[in-house]
Scaffold this motif. Structure first.
Motif, PDB file in Angstrom:
ATOM      1  N   GLU A 188      29.461 -62.777  -6.538  1.00 56.88           N
ATOM      2  CA  GLU A 188      28.453 -62.243  -7.462  1.00 56.88           C
ATOM      3  C   GLU A 188      28.912 -62.377  -8.909  1.00 56.88           C
ATOM      4  O   GLU A 188      28.134 -62.697  -9.804  1.00 56.88           O
ATOM      5  CB  GLU A 188      28.172 -60.771  -7.136  1.00 56.88           C
ATOM      6  N   ARG A 189      30.208 -62.122  -9.145  1.00 56.47           N
ATOM      7  CA  ARG A 189      30.742 -62.262 -10.505  1.00 56.47           C
ATOM      8  C   ARG A 189      30.702 -63.719 -10.958  1.00 56.47           C
ATOM      9  O   ARG A 189      30.417 -64.015 -12.120  1.00 56.47           O
ATOM     10  CB  ARG A 189      32.188 -61.748 -10.567  1.00 56.47           C
ATOM     11  N   THR A 220      26.334 -58.192 -17.424  1.00 54.71           N
ATOM     12  CA  THR A 220      25.605 -57.460 -16.386  1.00 54.71           C
ATOM     13  C   THR A 220      26.299 -56.156 -16.008  1.00 54.71           C
ATOM     14  O   THR A 220      25.668 -55.251 -15.479  1.00 54.71           O
ATOM     15  CB  THR A 220      25.460 -58.323 -15.117  1.00 54.71           C
ATOM     16  N   LEU A 221      27.603 -56.088 -16.257  1.00 54.48           N
ATOM     17  CA  LEU A 221      28.353 -54.890 -15.890  1.00 54.48           C
ATOM     18  C   LEU A 221      29.584 -54.769 -16.772  1.00 54.48           C
ATOM     19  O   LEU A 221      29.849 -55.625 -17.609  1.00 54.48           O
ATOM     20  CB  LEU A 221      28.746 -54.926 -14.403  1.00 54.48           C
ATOM     21  N   GLU A 271      30.478 -49.082  -0.769  1.00 53.94           N
ATOM     22  CA  GLU A 271      29.632 -49.761  -1.754  1.00 53.94           C
ATOM     23  C   GLU A 271      30.191 -49.682  -3.178  1.00 53.94           C
ATOM     24  O   GLU A 271      29.733 -50.394  -4.073  1.00 53.94           O
ATOM     25  CB  GLU A 271      28.207 -49.201  -1.734  1.00 53.94           C
ATOM     26  N   ARG A 310      32.762 -50.213  -6.293  1.00 50.97           N
ATOM     27  CA  ARG A 310      33.603 -51.340  -6.701  1.00 50.97           C
ATOM     28  C   ARG A 310      34.852 -50.796  -7.393  1.00 50.97           C
ATOM     29  O   ARG A 310      34.817 -50.471  -8.582  1.00 50.97           O
ATOM     30  CB  ARG A 310      32.821 -52.265  -7.626  1.00 50.97           C
ATOM     31  N   GLU A 337      28.570 -42.348 -10.694  1.00 47.10           N
ATOM     32  CA  GLU A 337      27.107 -42.422 -10.782  1.00 47.10           C
ATOM     33  C   GLU A 337      26.635 -42.277 -12.219  1.00 47.10           C
ATOM     34  O   GLU A 337      25.655 -42.904 -12.632  1.00 47.10           O
ATOM     35  CB  GLU A 337      26.472 -41.348  -9.893  1.00 47.10           C
ATOM     36  N   TRP A 344      32.751 -58.620  -4.116  1.00 47.08           N
ATOM     37  CA  TRP A 344      31.788 -58.935  -5.172  1.00 47.08           C
ATOM     38  C   TRP A 344      32.203 -60.168  -5.995  1.00 47.08           C
ATOM     39  O   TRP A 344      31.573 -60.487  -7.004  1.00 47.08           O
ATOM     40  CB  TRP A 344      31.607 -57.733  -6.097  1.00 47.08           C
ATOM     41  N   GLY A 370      27.349 -45.698 -13.692  1.00 50.32           N
ATOM     42  CA  GLY A 370      26.675 -46.812 -13.041  1.00 50.32           C
ATOM     43  C   GLY A 370      27.473 -47.407 -11.896  1.00 50.32           C
ATOM     44  O   GLY A 370      28.611 -47.833 -12.085  1.00 50.32           O
ATOM     45  N   LYS A 371      26.866 -47.435 -10.711  1.00 49.30           N
ATOM     46  CA  LYS A 371      27.558 -47.974  -9.537  1.00 49.30           C
ATOM     47  C   LYS A 371      27.731 -49.487  -9.600  1.00 49.30           C
ATOM     48  O   LYS A 371      28.515 -50.063  -8.839  1.00 49.30           O
ATOM     49  CB  LYS A 371      26.789 -47.600  -8.265  1.00 49.30           C
ATOM     50  N   GLN A 372      26.966 -50.143 -10.488  1.00 56.68           N
ATOM     51  CA  GLN A 372      27.107 -51.595 -10.596  1.00 56.68           C
ATOM     52  C   GLN A 372      28.394 -51.997 -11.302  1.00 56.68           C
ATOM     53  O   GLN A 372      28.848 -53.148 -11.187  1.00 56.68           O
ATOM     54  CB  GLN A 372      25.905 -52.184 -11.354  1.00 56.68           C
ATOM     55  N   ASN A 373      29.008 -51.059 -12.019  1.00 60.83           N
ATOM     56  CA  ASN A 373      30.229 -51.366 -12.755  1.00 60.83           C
ATOM     57  C   ASN A 373      31.442 -51.389 -11.832  1.00 60.83           C
ATOM     58  O   ASN A 373      31.399 -50.924 -10.689  1.00 60.83           O
ATOM     59  CB  ASN A 373      30.434 -50.346 -13.878  1.00 60.83           C
TER      60      ASN A 373
END
Length: 364
Positions: free
Chosen positions: A24-25, A242-243, A300, A302, A270, A21, A273-276
């Motif tokens: 993306e960061r 964003t995270l 998936e 992180r 969950e 990732w 948040g899985k985006q973290n």
């Protein structure tokens, strides 16, 4: 006069570069600049103070053109940023921004803005000194006095917030920054946010977390100064990251099996948040058949750090009977000369780790 105070965008940096990732960061850092401009439009602020390190590395022409296009969206807002007089900053020093963008290149400079009426002292000194700030006086009596002090470390300021009293205990006193003749003091050069000097001085921190040590929310400060009284009326934090980097601590016990551990971990992630991005630490005692290993984490997720501090709950007496004639049995017997309850914490830990190593080594 309304303003946004942001800092240390570090555009061009790739946080977590070794992870999938990372790119993306890196993109999120550029998106943070766009979010700040969107917030300027949304709040219709008069000034944007961009402090600290805007670019992670000396910017190229294309980087500056990117900023230029963003600033063209907010011609009504005056943007302030810093640039040191070095060869590596050639492109930034020579770039022609719009009239609403003001770049400070000197170690000290004064700047007067008639609308909204502000008088700014901008400093990016190498040496820590209050002399110029303390002696500041307005040349335009109706102007709002602002101090922009760049790339100072929070520890330097906060260390001045305390003093030793006669009993050699730490006692808080009025901050030296609070006594400076400014309505607001915008600081930069620190990745974490903090507010001090009776609320009129702040490090906003980076708008996006830059490493696993940067836990919590990240964003900018939105403030307002009364044009007549010249007092800071409000200063509020506005999150835009964003995270988050989140630390998780899981305490195990021998009743927790492999599948239960996996499902429990997934549930915690969950919920947050899985985006973290997560730093996970396992502690306690576990069933020897329950393993803390990468199979717990779906691809998936992180996970930037996983620390296993658990101890397997072995039946040492049963193991000893099974391995009386090999090295594992000899090792256990050296500890069982005492009762298990009489072992010191260090001896217990040594026994646990030693048995684990011997058992795992025997399987390979």
């Amino acid at each position: 006069m309304r303003f946004i105070h942001a800092a240390d965008l570090h555009l061009g940096m790739i946080p977590d570069a070794q992870h999938p990732w990372g790119r993306e960061r890196a993109n999120a850092l550029f998106h943070s600049a766009e979010k700040i401009v969107d917030l300027v439009l949304q709040e219709n602020v008069d000034a944007l103070f961009l402090m600290g390190q805007i670019f992670h590395l000396p910017p190229l022409q294309k980087d500056l053109e990117y900023l230029h296009k963003l600033f063209q969206k907010i011609p009504f807002c005056h943007v302030f940023l810093f640039c040191k007089k070095t060869e590596e900053n050639y492109f930034l020093r020579s770039f022609s921004f719009s009239e609403n963008v003001h770049v400070f290149t000197e170690e000290q400079s004064k700047f007067y803005l008639p609308e909204p009426e502000m008088e700014i002292l901008a400093m990016q000194e190498k040496d820590f000194s209050f002399s110029a700030a303390e002696s500041f006086s307005l040349e335009h009596g109706d102007a709002i006095p602002i101090l922009l002090w760049n790339e100072r470390k929070a520890e330097e300021f906060l260390s001045l917030e305390k003093t030793q009293n006669s009993e050699n205990a730490i006692a808080a006193k009025e901050s030296p920054l609070a006594s400076l003749p400014f309505s607001y003091i915008a600081l930069g050069g620190e990745s974490k946010r903090s507010v001090f000097a009776n609320g009129k001085a702040a490090f906003p921190g980076s708008p996006e977390p830059l490493s696993a040590e940067n836990t919590g929310e990240y964003g900018v400060y939105l403030g307002s100064i009364h044009p007549i009284t010249k007092r800071l009326e409000s200063l509020s934090f506005f999150p835009i990251s964003t995270l988050q980097y989140i630390s998780l601590y899981l305490q195990l016990d021998p009743s927790v099996g492999q599948e239960a551990l996996k499902q429990g971990l997934l549930k915690k992630i969950e919920e947050r948040g899985k985006q973290n991005i997560y730093k996970i630490r396992f502690s306690g005692k576990r069933d020897p058949e329950t393993k803390v290993d990468p199979s717990l984490f779906p691809k998936e997720l992180r996970i930037v750090e996983c620390l296993d501090e658990t101890l397997p709950q072995y039946d040492f007496y049963a193991l000893y009977k099974e391995h009386q004639q090999d090295i594992l049995g000899f090792f256990i017997r050296s500890y069982l000369k005492k009762d298990l309850e009489d072992l010191s914490p260090m001896e217990k830990q040594s026994l646990f780790y030693g048995v684990s190593a011997l058992l795992e080594g025997g399987k390979s």
